[in-house]
Write an enzyme that holds these catalytic residues in place. Structure first.
Site, short mmCIF file in Angstrom:
data_model
loop_
_atom_site.label_atom_id
_atom_site.label_comp_id
_atom_site.label_asym_id
_atom_site.label_seq_id
_atom_site.Cartn_x
_atom_site.Cartn_y
_atom_site.Cartn_z
N TYR A 145 21.33 68.70 -8.26
CA TYR A 145 20.39 69.50 -7.48
C TYR A 145 21.18 70.16 -6.36
O TYR A 145 21.97 69.50 -5.68
CB TYR A 145 19.30 68.59 -6.90
CG TYR A 145 18.28 69.28 -6.02
CD1 TYR A 145 17.30 70.09 -6.56
CD2 TYR A 145 18.31 69.09 -4.64
CE1 TYR A 145 16.35 70.71 -5.76
CE2 TYR A 145 17.36 69.71 -3.82
CZ TYR A 145 16.39 70.52 -4.39
OH TYR A 145 15.45 71.12 -3.59
N ASP A 240 29.45 70.67 -4.18
CA ASP A 240 28.29 70.61 -3.31
C ASP A 240 28.34 69.24 -2.61
O ASP A 240 27.98 68.21 -3.19
CB ASP A 240 27.01 70.77 -4.13
CG ASP A 240 25.75 70.67 -3.27
OD1 ASP A 240 25.88 70.29 -2.09
OD2 ASP A 240 24.66 70.95 -3.79
N LYS A 268 23.14 68.38 5.98
CA LYS A 268 22.73 67.03 6.41
C LYS A 268 23.56 66.51 7.60
O LYS A 268 23.28 66.85 8.73
CB LYS A 268 22.74 66.08 5.22
CG LYS A 268 21.81 66.62 4.10
CD LYS A 268 21.41 65.60 3.11
CE LYS A 268 20.73 66.18 1.89
NZ LYS A 268 19.35 66.52 2.03
N1 HOZ Z 1 17.32 65.05 -2.81
C1 HOZ Z 1 16.83 65.78 -1.69
C2 HOZ Z 1 17.91 65.91 -0.73
N2 HOZ Z 1 19.08 66.45 -1.30
C3 HOZ Z 1 15.61 65.10 -1.15
C4 HOZ Z 1 15.02 65.68 0.08
C5 HOZ Z 1 13.96 66.71 -0.19
O1 HOZ Z 1 13.99 67.39 -1.20
O2 HOZ Z 1 13.11 66.81 0.67
#
Ligand code: HOZ
Length: 431
Positions: A145, A240, A268
């Site tokens: 993702y 990423d 993040k």
């Molecule tokens: N996996 C997502 C962060 N890379 C979760 C957070 C979200 O989508 O709100």
């Protein structure tokens, strides 16, 4: 046993004015059942909800709170920056300082552009890769993702698979056709795609440690194999590192595994909890970005002074305190071996994947090395386990297809509490 009448009421109310009641889908608890808890404050290892329930937090804002919530060093930097105005829309000294710091920490980055989220970072990075190479197609991996940019919502992990929409409606056929996908850890499949689309692939993008189909580690030689293939074919390799950057090591997964991509995307931790992302890489590639070069990318709030102050404080701390990573490794290892003992005692089929302070539990007897094997996990059991943990005051990611993030606020005794809760929650979930 935690009751949450106020959270339930707020969730009900939220449905009227916010789609699904939340501002990011995974927060809605759809994959695990029950209603989300609405938070009011957090400090160190603990979060407090509207009903006064306290939780040990293993999401940590999905990664940024590596030093625990409300870390003093970050809070102080933000408080110091606030009186000087919240935004200028003009350059500041802090932006140079954070850029220099990032360049000094992340092996692949010679120049960097700040943006406001990981999604912006990945969208921009592939635009630059396309502009630089003059090619249209990209390769991504099933279950990875990279935020919600159109090009990435093909076989996407995280909230997309949690809600069963890995290929989102609204993505045009043209965009989808330019995104080729391969199974994670399958170098031969990538080579075949590169051969079948010779001279057309701008970039290969991946999470060097995948964290959005649950945690999946790169197989021996996989990252280096991609590096070699990209060198041979003139493809830009993009790591990423939105989740892994500054978390698995000060220089991210690329430092840990010793493989240097051409470009990296960050988010993040880089904002210390504020909305910040960044993309960077080799000078000659980054000099394609406007105003140095022809690839356009901009942002009114990019390099925001408050966000830069938070990020600068966080990164400086991590650079100056390498012992943080040893501490995180040890405490996470303790938790994982405690869980392994619990699972064995109860005869549960499980796989736990861990790298540093990130880990995931899968309820499957198979090793989990890609999206297909991740999907063999018993998600109904996961949902029951999640809710049993929540009742015991432990806040986990509300989806099988996410990773957990450990912070330095997790002490030995909190880890013991976690292991005990894990055993009890498993017993309840298995009934
Ligand atoms: N996996 C997502 C962060 N890379 C979760 C957070 C979200 O989508 O709100």
């Amino acid at each position: 046993m935690t009751q949450a009448p106020i959270s339930n009421e707020l969730f009900h109310r939220a449905q009227n004015s916010i789609p699904g009641g939340v501002n990011s889908p995974v927060r809605a608890f759809k994959a695990v059942g029950g209603n989300p808890r609405f938070m009011v404050s957090a400090n160190g290892a603990y979060m407090l909800d509207e009903d006064g329930n306290r939780y040990i937090d293993f999401i940590n804002s999905w990664g940024p709170m590596i030093l625990g919530h409300a870390a003093e060093v970050v809070q102080e930097a933000v408080q110091k920056a606030i009186p000087n105005s919240l935004s200028f829309g003009a350059p500041t000294r802090k932006e140079i300082e954070i850029a220099e710091l990032i360049v000094s920490m992340v092996p692949s980055i010679e120049k960097v552009r700040m943006v406001n989220s990981g999604t912006e970072a990945t969208m921009s990075a592939i635009r630059v890769a396309r502009g630089y190479t003059g090619r249209d197609k990209i390769i991504k991996f099933e279950g990875c993702y990279h935020g919600h940019g159109d090009s990435f919502l093909i076989s996407a992990g995280s909230g997309a698979i949690t809600l069963g929409v890995p290929d989102s409606p609204g993505v045009t056929k043209g965009t989808a056709n330019d995104t080729l996908t391969a199974p994670y850890n399958n170098l031969d499949a990538v080579k075949m795609l590169a051969e079948a689309n010779k001279g057309q692939i701008a970039a290969i993008i991946l999470e060097p440690v995948a964290g959005n189909m649950g945690l999946v580690t790169p197989a021996e030689g996989f990252l280096q194999g991609l590096r070699d293939l990209c060198d041979q074919e003139g493809i830009i390799l993009i790591f990423d590192e939105v989740m892994t950057g500054f978390r698995l090591a000060a220089g991210g997964a690329q430092e840990l595994y010793g493989v240097t991509p051409d470009m990296s995307t960050l988010g993040k931790i880089i904002g210390g909890g504020m909305p910040v992302g960044a993309y960077g890489g080799k000078k000659e590639i980054m000099d394609y970005v406007a105003p140095a070069g022809p690839v356009y990318q901009a942002g009114t709030l990019s390099g925001n002074p408050i966000a830069m102050a938070a990020g600068m404080a966080m990164l400086t701390y991590l650079k100056e305190h390498p012992e943080v990573y040893t501490q995180l490794n040890q405490i996470t290892e303790k938790m994982v071996s405690g869980m392994q003992q619990n699972m064995q005692q109860l005869g549960v089929n499980y796989t736990i994947n861990r790298v540093g302070s990130m880990f995931s539990i899968f309820f499957t007897e198979q090793p989990v090395s890609d999206f297909e094997s991740a999907k063999t996990s018993d998600t109904a059991l996961f949902g029951r386990y999640f809710n049993a943990m929540l009742q015991k005051g432990v806040y986990l990611a509300p989806s099988q297809y996410e990773a957990l993030f450990v912070s330095t606020a997790i002490t030995e005794s909190i880890a013991d509490e976690y292991i005990k809760a894990n055993l009890e929650a498993l017993k309840e979930a298995l009934q």
